[in-house]
Motif scaffolding. Structure first.
Motif, PDB file in Angstrom:
ATOM      1  N   THR A 159       0.899  -1.108   0.114  1.00 55.81           N
ATOM      2  CA  THR A 159       0.053  -0.072  -0.048  1.00 55.81           C
ATOM      3  C   THR A 159       0.934   1.214  -0.014  1.00 55.81           C
ATOM      4  O   THR A 159       0.680   2.116  -0.657  1.00 55.81           O
ATOM      5  N   THR A 160       1.959   1.132   0.798  1.00 57.73           N
ATOM      6  CA  THR A 160       2.847   2.544   1.022  1.00 57.73           C
ATOM      7  C   THR A 160       3.258   2.910  -0.392  1.00 57.73           C
ATOM      8  O   THR A 160       3.301   3.979  -0.689  1.00 57.73           O
ATOM      9  N   LEU A 161       3.910   1.892  -1.360  1.00 56.62           N
ATOM     10  CA  LEU A 161       4.560   2.358  -2.483  1.00 56.62           C
ATOM     11  C   LEU A 161       3.390   2.046  -3.663  1.00 56.62           C
ATOM     12  O   LEU A 161       4.040   2.085  -4.919  1.00 56.62           O
ATOM     13  N   GLN A 162       2.208   1.935  -3.362  1.00 56.92           N
ATOM     14  CA  GLN A 162       1.321   1.571  -4.488  1.00 56.92           C
ATOM     15  C   GLN A 162       1.442   2.914  -5.438  1.00 56.92           C
ATOM     16  O   GLN A 162       1.287   2.668  -6.690  1.00 56.92           O
ATOM     17  N   PRO A 163       1.430   4.049  -5.052  1.00 58.68           N
ATOM     18  CA  PRO A 163       1.702   5.277  -5.970  1.00 58.68           C
ATOM     19  C   PRO A 163       2.700   5.181  -6.955  1.00 58.68           C
ATOM     20  O   PRO A 163       2.643   5.379  -8.109  1.00 58.68           O
ATOM     21  N   ALA A 164       3.884   4.818  -6.306  1.00 56.27           N
ATOM     22  CA  ALA A 164       4.898   4.774  -7.119  1.00 56.27           C
ATOM     23  C   ALA A 164       5.092   3.446  -8.041  1.00 56.27           C
ATOM     24  O   ALA A 164       5.426   3.482  -9.235  1.00 56.27           O
ATOM     25  N   THR A 165       4.524   2.190  -7.663  1.00 59.13           N
ATOM     26  CA  THR A 165       4.408   1.143  -8.409  1.00 59.13           C
ATOM     27  C   THR A 165       3.531   1.298  -9.526  1.00 59.13           C
ATOM     28  O   THR A 165       3.851   0.788 -10.581  1.00 59.13           O
ATOM     29  N   SER A 166       2.400   2.078  -9.340  1.00 55.93           N
ATOM     30  CA  SER A 166       1.512   2.400 -10.342  1.00 55.93           C
ATOM     31  C   SER A 166       2.155   3.220 -11.354  1.00 55.93           C
ATOM     32  O   SER A 166       1.715   2.919 -12.606  1.00 55.93           O
ATOM     33  N   ALA A 167       2.967   4.323 -10.988  1.00 54.62           N
ATOM     34  CA  ALA A 167       3.628   5.135 -11.845  1.00 54.62           C
ATOM     35  C   ALA A 167       4.691   4.494 -12.828  1.00 54.62           C
ATOM     36  O   ALA A 167       4.912   4.752 -13.832  1.00 54.62           O
ATOM     37  N   ASN A 168       5.408   3.728 -12.014  1.00 52.81           N
ATOM     38  CA  ASN A 168       6.770   3.067 -12.714  1.00 52.81           C
ATOM     39  C   ASN A 168       6.490   1.813 -13.136  1.00 52.81           C
ATOM     40  O   ASN A 168       7.436   1.197 -13.851  1.00 52.81           O
ATOM     41  N   GLY A 169       5.338   0.991 -12.974  1.00 49.90           N
ATOM     42  CA  GLY A 169       5.602  -0.347 -13.292  1.00 49.90           C
ATOM     43  C   GLY A 169       6.124  -1.383 -12.202  1.00 49.90           C
ATOM     44  O   GLY A 169       7.012  -0.893 -11.352  1.00 49.90           O
ATOM     45  N   PRO A 170       5.984  -2.392 -12.687  1.00 51.01           N
ATOM     46  CA  PRO A 170       6.630  -3.355 -11.845  1.00 51.01           C
ATOM     47  C   PRO A 170       8.086  -3.685 -12.056  1.00 51.01           C
ATOM     48  O   PRO A 170       8.723  -3.186 -13.120  1.00 51.01           O
ATOM     49  N   GLY A 171       8.943  -4.168 -11.121  1.00 46.63           N
ATOM     50  CA  GLY A 171      10.328  -4.745 -11.498  1.00 46.63           C
ATOM     51  C   GLY A 171      11.209  -3.745 -11.115  1.00 46.63           C
ATOM     52  O   GLY A 171      12.455  -3.990 -11.221  1.00 46.63           O
ATOM     53  N   LEU A 172      11.103  -2.647 -10.576  1.00 49.88           N
ATOM     54  CA  LEU A 172      11.872  -1.801 -10.085  1.00 49.88           C
ATOM     55  C   LEU A 172      12.416  -2.030  -8.875  1.00 49.88           C
ATOM     56  O   LEU A 172      11.821  -2.689  -7.947  1.00 49.88           O
ATOM     57  N   ARG A 173      13.739  -1.531  -8.662  1.00 52.20           N
ATOM     58  CA  ARG A 173      14.342  -1.631  -7.093  1.00 52.20           C
ATOM     59  C   ARG A 173      14.156  -0.436  -6.406  1.00 52.20           C
ATOM     60  O   ARG A 173      14.554   0.653  -7.045  1.00 52.20           O
TER      61      ARG A 173
END
Length: 146
Positions: free
Chosen positions: A49-63
């Motif tokens: 939940t905490t990083l959902q905004p970032a993962t939605s914007a950046n897509g999966p697979g990032l570090r």
């Protein structure tokens, strides 16, 4: 269909967004009381939940990594905040080995001299980060609504 754990987390986050973080934490207490496996699952859901905004914007697979403006870096933060930042980054980056090691580190940590419990404090810290992210999500949705 959400699991009972997911339902509890959603209820706790809704309370937190509504301004009742203590009430949200009360909702999560049975998950922590149920033991390490339940607590670890809870922390994972909160981290997502905490990083959902970032993962939605950046897509999966990032570090992801945690950073702070403190010259001492994360080491300048209290232990529960260090854990929260590092656990969230590890979990969302898919580094389950690191997330598990961090969790084992707090789970087996002794209580501090003033009686604080690092597990409880760490869960509260991850929850607070998740509430802040959920507030951001709600605010974004309200701004984009017609």
């Amino acid at each position: 269909m959400p699991t009972p754990t997911q339902d509890l987390v959603l209820t706790a986050l809704a309370r937190g967004v509504a301004g009742d973080q203590p009430g949200g934490i009360k909702v999560l207490e049975p998950l922590v009381a149920a033991g390490p496996a339940s607590t670890y699952q809870l922390l994972g859901l909160l981290a997502e939940t905490t990083l959902q905004p970032a993962t939605s914007a950046n897509g999966p697979g990032l570090r992801y990594q945690a950073e702070t403006g403190d010259p001492a870096g994360l080491d300048g933060l209290p232990a529960h905040l260090q854990f929260a930042a590092r656990f969230i980054a590890a979990w969302v980056s898919g580094d389950e080995r690191e997330a598990a090691a961090l969790f084992r580190g707090i789970h087996w940590a002794p209580r501090t001299s003033d009686g604080d419990d690092l597990v409880v404090d760490s869960v509260i810290a991850v929850y607070a980060f998740a509430v802040a992210a959920a507030e951001h999500i709600v605010n974004q949705a309200e701004r984009s609504a017609p």
